[in-house]
Write an enzyme that holds these catalytic residues in place. Sequence first.
Site, PDB file in Angstrom:
ATOM      1  N   LYS A  22       0.812  -1.333   0.105  1.00 48.50           N
ATOM      2  CA  LYS A  22       0.071  -0.075  -0.014  1.00 48.50           C
ATOM      3  C   LYS A  22       0.910   1.330  -0.063  1.00 48.50           C
ATOM      4  CE  LYS A  22      -1.782   1.691   3.884  1.00 48.50           C
ATOM      5  NZ  LYS A  22      -1.639   2.988   4.070  1.00 48.50           N
ATOM      6  N   ASN A  23       2.008   1.018   0.953  1.00 48.46           N
ATOM      7  CA  ASN A  23       2.713   2.392   1.285  1.00 48.46           C
ATOM      8  C   ASN A  23       3.625   2.703  -0.121  1.00 48.46           C
ATOM      9  OD1 ASN A  23       1.370   2.747   3.321  1.00 48.46           O
ATOM     10  ND2 ASN A  23       2.919   2.315   4.736  1.00 48.46           N
ATOM     11  N   ARG A  92      -5.630  10.095   4.260  1.00 52.54           N
ATOM     12  CA  ARG A  92      -4.884  11.235   4.807  1.00 52.54           C
ATOM     13  C   ARG A  92      -3.758  11.299   3.996  1.00 52.54           C
ATOM     14  NH1 ARG A  92      -0.190  12.120   6.753  1.00 52.54           N
ATOM     15  NH2 ARG A  92      -0.112  14.110   7.994  1.00 52.54           N
ATOM     16  N   CYS A 116      -5.846  12.129  12.167  1.00 53.05           N
ATOM     17  CA  CYS A 116      -6.130  11.173  11.759  1.00 53.05           C
ATOM     18  C   CYS A 116      -6.204  10.233  12.987  1.00 53.05           C
ATOM     19  CB  CYS A 116      -5.188  10.265  10.838  1.00 53.05           C
ATOM     20  SG  CYS A 116      -3.747   9.688  11.409  1.00 53.05           S
ATOM     21  N   ARG A 121      -1.363  14.603  12.679  1.00 55.61           N
ATOM     22  CA  ARG A 121      -0.174  14.115  11.778  1.00 55.61           C
ATOM     23  C   ARG A 121       0.262  15.430  10.953  1.00 55.61           C
ATOM     24  NH1 ARG A 121      -1.246   8.159   9.785  1.00 55.61           N
ATOM     25  NH2 ARG A 121       0.517   8.483   8.366  1.00 55.61           N
ATOM     26  N   PRO A 122       1.040  16.152  11.526  1.00 53.44           N
ATOM     27  CA  PRO A 122       1.318  17.702  10.968  1.00 53.44           C
ATOM     28  C   PRO A 122       1.894  17.480   9.671  1.00 53.44           C
ATOM     29  CG  PRO A 122       2.756  17.178  12.764  1.00 53.44           C
ATOM     30  CD  PRO A 122       1.784  15.993  12.792  1.00 53.44           C
ATOM     31  N   ASP A 124       4.062  19.710   8.594  1.00 54.54           N
ATOM     32  CA  ASP A 124       5.079  20.943   8.371  1.00 54.54           C
ATOM     33  C   ASP A 124       6.270  20.794   7.386  1.00 54.54           C
ATOM     34  OD1 ASP A 124       5.272  19.231  10.569  1.00 54.54           O
ATOM     35  OD2 ASP A 124       6.823  20.728  11.395  1.00 54.54           O
ATOM     36  N   LEU A 125       6.880  19.531   7.707  1.00 53.11           N
ATOM     37  CA  LEU A 125       8.100  19.191   7.047  1.00 53.11           C
ATOM     38  C   LEU A 125       7.968  19.171   5.556  1.00 53.11           C
ATOM     39  CD1 LEU A 125       9.360  16.256   9.383  1.00 53.11           C
ATOM     40  CD2 LEU A 125      10.166  18.744   9.278  1.00 53.11           C
ATOM     41  N   ASP A 306       4.116   0.375  12.148  1.00 57.56           N
ATOM     42  CA  ASP A 306       2.713  -0.340  11.684  1.00 57.56           C
ATOM     43  C   ASP A 306       2.845  -1.719  11.899  1.00 57.56           C
ATOM     44  OD1 ASP A 306       2.366   2.338  10.194  1.00 57.56           O
ATOM     45  OD2 ASP A 306       2.747   1.387   8.238  1.00 57.56           O
ATOM     46  N   ILE A 328       7.019   6.695  17.031  1.00 57.83           N
ATOM     47  CA  ILE A 328       6.733   7.384  15.589  1.00 57.83           C
ATOM     48  C   ILE A 328       5.663   7.955  16.031  1.00 57.83           C
ATOM     49  CG2 ILE A 328       6.619   7.157  13.377  1.00 57.83           C
ATOM     50  CD1 ILE A 328       9.380   6.115  14.261  1.00 57.83           C
ATOM     51  N   ARG A 398      -8.626  -0.720   3.976  1.00 56.82           N
ATOM     52  CA  ARG A 398      -7.843   0.252   3.376  1.00 56.82           C
ATOM     53  C   ARG A 398      -6.522  -0.144   2.884  1.00 56.82           C
ATOM     54  NH1 ARG A 398      -6.190   4.105   7.353  1.00 56.82           N
ATOM     55  NH2 ARG A 398      -4.415   4.485   5.778  1.00 56.82           N
TER      56      ARG A 398
HETATM   57  C1  UD1 Z   1       4.060   6.661   6.381  1.00 52.02           C
HETATM   58  C2  UD1 Z   1       3.150   5.546   6.194  1.00 52.02           C
HETATM   59  C3  UD1 Z   1       2.650   4.923   7.348  1.00 52.02           C
HETATM   60  C4  UD1 Z   1       3.683   4.468   8.527  1.00 52.02           C
HETATM   61  C5  UD1 Z   1       4.676   6.035   8.520  1.00 52.02           C
HETATM   62  C6  UD1 Z   1       5.919   5.673   9.486  1.00 52.02           C
HETATM   63  C7  UD1 Z   1       2.337   5.860   4.025  1.00 52.02           C
HETATM   64  C8  UD1 Z   1       1.093   6.158   3.079  1.00 52.02           C
HETATM   65  N1  UD1 Z   1       2.280   5.686   5.427  1.00 52.02           N
HETATM   66  O1  UD1 Z   1       3.241   7.752   6.995  1.00 52.02           O
HETATM   67  O2  UD1 Z   1       1.952   3.858   7.424  1.00 52.02           O
HETATM   68  O3  UD1 Z   1       3.171   4.396   9.766  1.00 52.02           O
HETATM   69  O4  UD1 Z   1       5.029   6.382   7.233  1.00 52.02           O
HETATM   70  O5  UD1 Z   1       6.879   4.641   8.939  1.00 52.02           O
HETATM   71  O6  UD1 Z   1       3.396   5.794   3.440  1.00 52.02           O
HETATM   72  N2  UD1 Z   1       5.585  14.354  10.957  1.00 52.02           N
HETATM   73  C9  UD1 Z   1       6.032  15.486  11.365  1.00 52.02           C
HETATM   74  N3  UD1 Z   1       5.970  16.561  10.369  1.00 52.02           N
HETATM   75  C10 UD1 Z   1       5.611  16.324   9.018  1.00 52.02           C
HETATM   76  C11 UD1 Z   1       5.524  14.925   8.909  1.00 52.02           C
HETATM   77  C12 UD1 Z   1       5.661  13.923   9.759  1.00 52.02           C
HETATM   78  O7  UD1 Z   1       5.849  16.029  12.366  1.00 52.02           O
HETATM   79  O8  UD1 Z   1       5.721  17.364   8.139  1.00 52.02           O
HETATM   80  C13 UD1 Z   1       5.699  13.266  11.979  1.00 52.02           C
HETATM   81  C14 UD1 Z   1       4.598  12.537  12.032  1.00 52.02           C
HETATM   82  O9  UD1 Z   1       3.467  13.362  12.880  1.00 52.02           O
HETATM   83  C15 UD1 Z   1       4.998  11.199  12.784  1.00 52.02           C
HETATM   84  C16 UD1 Z   1       6.083  10.999  12.295  1.00 52.02           C
HETATM   85  O10 UD1 Z   1       6.670  12.517  11.476  1.00 52.02           O
HETATM   86  O11 UD1 Z   1       5.237  11.298  13.947  1.00 52.02           O
HETATM   87  C17 UD1 Z   1       6.267  10.164  11.099  1.00 52.02           C
HETATM   88  O12 UD1 Z   1       5.726  10.433   9.913  1.00 52.02           O
HETATM   89  P1  UD1 Z   1       5.916  10.050   8.692  1.00 52.02           P
HETATM   90  O13 UD1 Z   1       7.204   9.230   8.467  1.00 52.02           O
HETATM   91  O14 UD1 Z   1       5.760  11.141   7.650  1.00 52.02           O
HETATM   92  O15 UD1 Z   1       4.811   9.030   8.372  1.00 52.02           O
HETATM   93  P2  UD1 Z   1       3.666   9.139   6.949  1.00 52.02           P
HETATM   94  O16 UD1 Z   1       4.524   9.529   5.740  1.00 52.02           O
HETATM   95  O17 UD1 Z   1       2.542  10.130   7.574  1.00 52.02           O
END
Ligand code: UD1
Length: 417
Positions: A22-23, A92, A116, A121-122, A124-125, A306, A328, A398
């Site tokens: 999926k990812n 999301r 979510c 789930r910000p 910002d990055l 996950d 995480i 999903r």
């Molecule tokens: C992806 C995966 C999800 C997996 C996660 C971590 C997909 C569709 N989903 O989610 O299944 O659980 O990686 O392996 O690929 N964060 C910030 N700011 C940002 C982005 C992230 O603070 O701009 C934080 C998030 O809140 C979270 C952490 O970073 O606490 C990890 O997020 P991220 O690695 O971005 O996960 P996703 O891409 O959302």
Amino acid sequence: MEKIKITGGNRLLGEIDVQGAKNSVLPILAATLLCADECVIHNCPDLSDVKTAIKILRNLGCSCEKTGKTLVVDSRNVDNCEIPDELMREMRSSVVFLGAIIARCGKARISSPGGCELGPRPIDLHLSSLSKMGIKISEEYGTLLCECCPEIVGTTINLCFPSVGATENIILAAATAKGITIINNAAKEPEISDLADFLNSAGARIYGAGSDTVVIHGVYKLHSTEHTIIPDRIVAATYMAAAVMTGGEVRLNNVMPSNMVSIFWAFNECGCQIEPSGKSILIKSNGRLKRIPTVRSLVYPGFPTDAGPILISMLSIAKGTSVFVENIFENRYKYIDELKRFGAKIKCEGKVAVIEGVEKLYSAKVCCTDLRGGAALALSGLAAEGETILSEIGHIERGYDDIVGVLGRIGAQIEYI
Ligand code: UD1
């Protein structure tokens, strides 16, 4: 609303093929926008998240035809740069379309994805990285408006955390940008490498994906391509757990053992036997599962967040007490109250869950709270004697392609009601 009924207690025996990840498929579907041509995607799983991604692509002007597990996306006629609010809410991770839409159309308009089931789930990055590449971003009443000013320009981006989604969005925006983009402290997940492999097969020049420095030389344009999605390592872990929690023995085909080292470590610690052979593994338990003193979720190649719910469901019937630390996501333990309905003894405080293994689980009526939490409940239902009913199974759909059919074929008594 459909539910799943599981009559637990059957040993699972047999062979299954693991679905595409999926990812991987979601960012790759976003990436088809950059090709402005026909892309053929094989091993594309049937998931509600994939259906949502297809709706988004169609809404942008693409044509999508799915035959079996092959999806053909034709993105020649893209004429829209907006994702409607209802589609953003359905999934999301639609935020990964942002970089691709801006790269293709020069602008994008999406609603803020918000929180979510796993907590806030910000993004910002994602946004700060895209703005470093010359993209102007503003927010109006919960809608994000992004525009190239006047073009996307490669630069060096130092991520303070190796976010999977942010790394993907930067790669998507950079593939056809002007100049070179360097991502330091990039996410190293196998799904990032799969995205880069897809884009490179379409003419992109991305180097180092899968390591913590990714270098993207922007190219003028991409072309049509054909790609096979990698196997889903979390789905593989789920079916491995189903085998060992029922005292069974299952061969999983279409797995990439090299992507699953920390998952295999956890199963080995629990006393399970894994025999890899090429792209297939045989998994069986050696009697009652054993405790693991402490497991921490980490970014790849560490133990995946996950797979946490899946492991916790397993440890709930292991001999002894285990500790899981979720590093995480802030709020990933909602499903644990539901696991307790099976008789599991689990205490959570903040990011720590203490799991005191019990000898036996009892069937229960439970409600899925999120995708992997839902899978964990299904696993407990398989191990518990008697009739378990899972509701809110949309969460499971999903990410799991035909979970009822797959588990049924290896001997589970499971059906939709
Ligand atoms: C992806 C995966 C999800 C997996 C996660 C971590 C997909 C569709 N989903 O989610 O299944 O659980 O990686 O392996 O690929 N964060 C910030 N700011 C940002 C982005 C992230 O603070 O701009 C934080 C998030 O809140 C979270 C952490 O970073 O606490 C990890 O997020 P991220 O690695 O971005 O996960 P996703 O891409 O959302």
